[in-house]
Write a protein that holds these residues in place. Structure first.
Motif, PDB file in Angstrom:
ATOM      1  N   GLN A  27       0.806  -1.230   0.000  1.00  0.00           N
ATOM      2  CA  GLN A  27       0.000   0.000   0.000  1.00  0.00           C
ATOM      3  C   GLN A  27       0.834   1.273   0.000  1.00  0.00           C
ATOM      4  O   GLN A  27       0.321   2.361  -0.236  1.00  0.00           O
ATOM      5  N   VAL A  28       2.137   1.157   0.267  1.00  0.00           N
ATOM      6  CA  VAL A  28       2.968   2.344   0.511  1.00  0.00           C
ATOM      7  C   VAL A  28       3.032   3.249  -0.722  1.00  0.00           C
ATOM      8  O   VAL A  28       3.260   2.795  -1.844  1.00  0.00           O
ATOM      9  N   THR A  29       2.838   4.553  -0.492  1.00  0.00           N
ATOM     10  CA  THR A  29       2.946   5.562  -1.549  1.00  0.00           C
ATOM     11  C   THR A  29       3.909   6.684  -1.179  1.00  0.00           C
ATOM     12  O   THR A  29       4.277   7.491  -2.033  1.00  0.00           O
ATOM     13  N   LEU A  30       4.325   6.756   0.093  1.00  0.00           N
ATOM     14  CA  LEU A  30       5.155   7.863   0.550  1.00  0.00           C
ATOM     15  C   LEU A  30       5.896   7.436   1.818  1.00  0.00           C
ATOM     16  O   LEU A  30       5.509   6.461   2.475  1.00  0.00           O
ATOM     17  N   PHE A  31       6.960   8.157   2.145  1.00  0.00           N
ATOM     18  CA  PHE A  31       7.635   7.910   3.417  1.00  0.00           C
ATOM     19  C   PHE A  31       7.913   9.242   4.095  1.00  0.00           C
ATOM     20  O   PHE A  31       7.870  10.311   3.490  1.00  0.00           O
ATOM     21  N   ASP A  32       8.235   9.164   5.377  1.00  0.00           N
ATOM     22  CA  ASP A  32       8.660  10.336   6.122  1.00  0.00           C
ATOM     23  C   ASP A  32       9.624   9.873   7.206  1.00  0.00           C
ATOM     24  O   ASP A  32       9.642   8.686   7.577  1.00  0.00           O
ATOM     25  N   VAL A  33      10.439  10.782   7.698  1.00  0.00           N
ATOM     26  CA  VAL A  33      11.354  10.476   8.793  1.00  0.00           C
ATOM     27  C   VAL A  33      11.142  11.488   9.895  1.00  0.00           C
ATOM     28  O   VAL A  33      10.618  12.585   9.671  1.00  0.00           O
ATOM     29  N   GLY A  34      11.559  11.120  11.121  1.00  0.00           N
ATOM     30  CA  GLY A  34      11.436  12.034  12.245  1.00  0.00           C
ATOM     31  C   GLY A  34      12.447  13.162  12.155  1.00  0.00           C
ATOM     32  O   GLY A  34      13.417  13.098  11.388  1.00  0.00           O
ATOM     33  N   THR A  35      12.247  14.195  12.955  1.00  0.00           N
ATOM     34  CA  THR A  35      13.132  15.362  12.896  1.00  0.00           C
ATOM     35  C   THR A  35      14.557  15.022  13.300  1.00  0.00           C
ATOM     36  O   THR A  35      15.496  15.717  12.901  1.00  0.00           O
ATOM     37  N   ALA A  58       0.581   5.131   3.359  1.00  0.00           N
ATOM     38  CA  ALA A  58      -0.349   4.981   2.257  1.00  0.00           C
ATOM     39  C   ALA A  58      -1.134   6.286   2.205  1.00  0.00           C
ATOM     40  O   ALA A  58      -2.013   6.520   3.039  1.00  0.00           O
ATOM     41  N   ASN A  59      -0.732   7.164   1.281  1.00  0.00           N
ATOM     42  CA  ASN A  59      -1.252   8.535   1.243  1.00  0.00           C
ATOM     43  C   ASN A  59      -0.942   9.222   2.573  1.00  0.00           C
ATOM     44  O   ASN A  59       0.217   9.346   2.919  1.00  0.00           O
ATOM     45  N   ASP A  60      -1.933   9.634   3.341  1.00  0.00           N
ATOM     46  CA  ASP A  60      -1.664  10.345   4.597  1.00  0.00           C
ATOM     47  C   ASP A  60      -1.646   9.431   5.811  1.00  0.00           C
ATOM     48  O   ASP A  60      -1.440   9.895   6.936  1.00  0.00           O
ATOM     49  N   THR A  61      -1.852   8.129   5.617  1.00  0.00           N
ATOM     50  CA  THR A  61      -1.945   7.197   6.733  1.00  0.00           C
ATOM     51  C   THR A  61      -0.649   6.409   6.893  1.00  0.00           C
ATOM     52  O   THR A  61      -0.167   5.801   5.931  1.00  0.00           O
ATOM     53  N   THR A  62      -0.077   6.420   8.089  1.00  0.00           N
ATOM     54  CA  THR A  62       1.122   5.634   8.369  1.00  0.00           C
ATOM     55  C   THR A  62       0.735   4.173   8.555  1.00  0.00           C
ATOM     56  O   THR A  62      -0.097   3.845   9.409  1.00  0.00           O
ATOM     57  N   VAL A  63       1.311   3.293   7.740  1.00  0.00           N
ATOM     58  CA  VAL A  63       0.969   1.870   7.815  1.00  0.00           C
ATOM     59  C   VAL A  63       2.068   1.054   8.474  1.00  0.00           C
ATOM     60  O   VAL A  63       1.811  -0.058   8.956  1.00  0.00           O
ATOM     61  N   LEU A  64       3.299   1.561   8.515  1.00  0.00           N
ATOM     62  CA  LEU A  64       4.403   0.879   9.194  1.00  0.00           C
ATOM     63  C   LEU A  64       5.312   1.928   9.827  1.00  0.00           C
ATOM     64  O   LEU A  64       5.610   2.952   9.206  1.00  0.00           O
ATOM     65  N   ARG A  65       5.763   1.640  11.036  1.00  0.00           N
ATOM     66  CA  ARG A  65       6.702   2.528  11.732  1.00  0.00           C
ATOM     67  C   ARG A  65       7.976   1.762  12.043  1.00  0.00           C
ATOM     68  O   ARG A  65       7.927   0.617  12.506  1.00  0.00           O
TER      69      ARG A  65
END
Length: 304
Positions: free
Chosen positions: A275-283, A292-299
């Motif tokens: 489902q992944v479409t994007l990633f982000d990292v902490g500061t 998956a869009n705006d929803t975090t599916v794995l941390r």
């Protein structure tokens, strides 16, 4: 424990480059993509720090730069200028950069108005809807109070400020390793700089709060491959990172049978990766969220 055993356990390898001759006594911190390492130079030897693990390397003859080696642990560490290459057991890490150094080559971009800069060691080009411009004889200086901020004077009316702070593209939300501000004729235009893959490649990411004795993990390489542990089986495959987002290509996995809790977590991991479409990292760059869009599916949490 031998360093190559530690690294091979998650499929990693190391090689570095920093000074043409070895510093007499100096510790340099590097970022090899998302992986933090430190090299403590003392004469002809280097004490190499990777996470909680330390190993000794000895300087070898080199045509350029300074080359260090530990043949038993299969570590090669090659330094030239403020950049470095790291290889462990035959696998090469992302280019390692002294944390006080700006990459010799990078891009920066902004929206509303759109602008794109391609910076090379000896020239810089600027692309805008109203026309393109090339600059030479650029001066690059680090800020005296903060060595992780740089000023690039492109000409008397144009400058670029870059800082090693996490940045998100204002249109796509894609994270970048640097913030950037282009100023032309007094107008400041904010944007982002660097390459998103440097925020995730090289490091070992371990799934947060999985409840398993051995947590699922994932590692990205610069050549577009990904591999890891799903809670029961090992997996590998490919990923694609663009200016719009992140997606995983079909993954292959071993076919071991495990306990019911392990199999349940594994199924959740594979379903989420699809489902992944994007990633982000902490500061602090020590956490990874796959979305998956705006929803975090794995941390995930960075463990090495």
């Amino acid at each position: 424990m031998r360093l190559n055993t530690i690294v091979v356990s998650f499929g990693a390898v190391v090689l570095l480059t920093a000074c043409d001759s070895a510093p007499s006594s100096n510790t340099i911190n590097y970022q090899c993509g998302a992986l933090s390492v430190a090299a403590e130079f003392a004469g002809a030897d280097v004490t190499f720090h990777l996470g909680n693990h330390t190993t000794q390397l000895t300087q070898e003859v080199s045509a350029s730069g300074a080359r260090y080696l530990n043949a038993e642990q299969e570590i090669e560490f090659w330094t030239k200028g403020q950049e470095a290459h790291l290889t462990i057991a035959g696998q090469t890490y992302p280019l390692c950069l002294d944390v006080t150094a700006l990459p010799q080559q990078f891009s920066a971009r902004g929206n509303e108005p759109f602008w794109l800069i391609q910076h090379q060691s000896d020239s810089t080009s600027l692309r805008q809807p109203k026309g393109d411009q090339d600059f030479v004889n650029i001066t690059v200086t680090a800020q005296a109070k903060n060595p992780s901020q740089w000023h690039l004077q492109l000409d008397e009316n144009t400058k670029l400020e870059v800082a090693a702070d996490l940045c998100h593209d204002s249109m796509t939300g894609m994270p970048y390793p640097y913030t950037a501000t282009l100023t032309m004729a007094g107008q400041a235009m904010p944007g982002c700089a660097g390459e998103p893959h440097r925020l995730i490649t090289g490091a070992l990411w371990e799934m947060h709060a999985s409840g398993l004795e051995t947590a699922p993990s994932i590692q990205f390489t610069e050549d577009g491959t990904v591999f890891g542990y799903s809670g029961c089986n090992r997996f590998n495959g490919g990923y694609e990172l663009t200016g719009e987002g992140l997606r995983f290509k079909p993954l292959a996995a071993t076919r071991m049978m495990c306990s019911e809790p392990q199999m349940e977590i594994e199924q959740q991991v594979f379903q989420a990766l699809e489902q992944v479409t994007l990633f982000d990292v902490g500061t602090e760059d020590n956490t990874l969220q796959l979305k998956a869009n705006d929803t975090t599916v794995l941390r995930f949490v960075k463990t090495l």
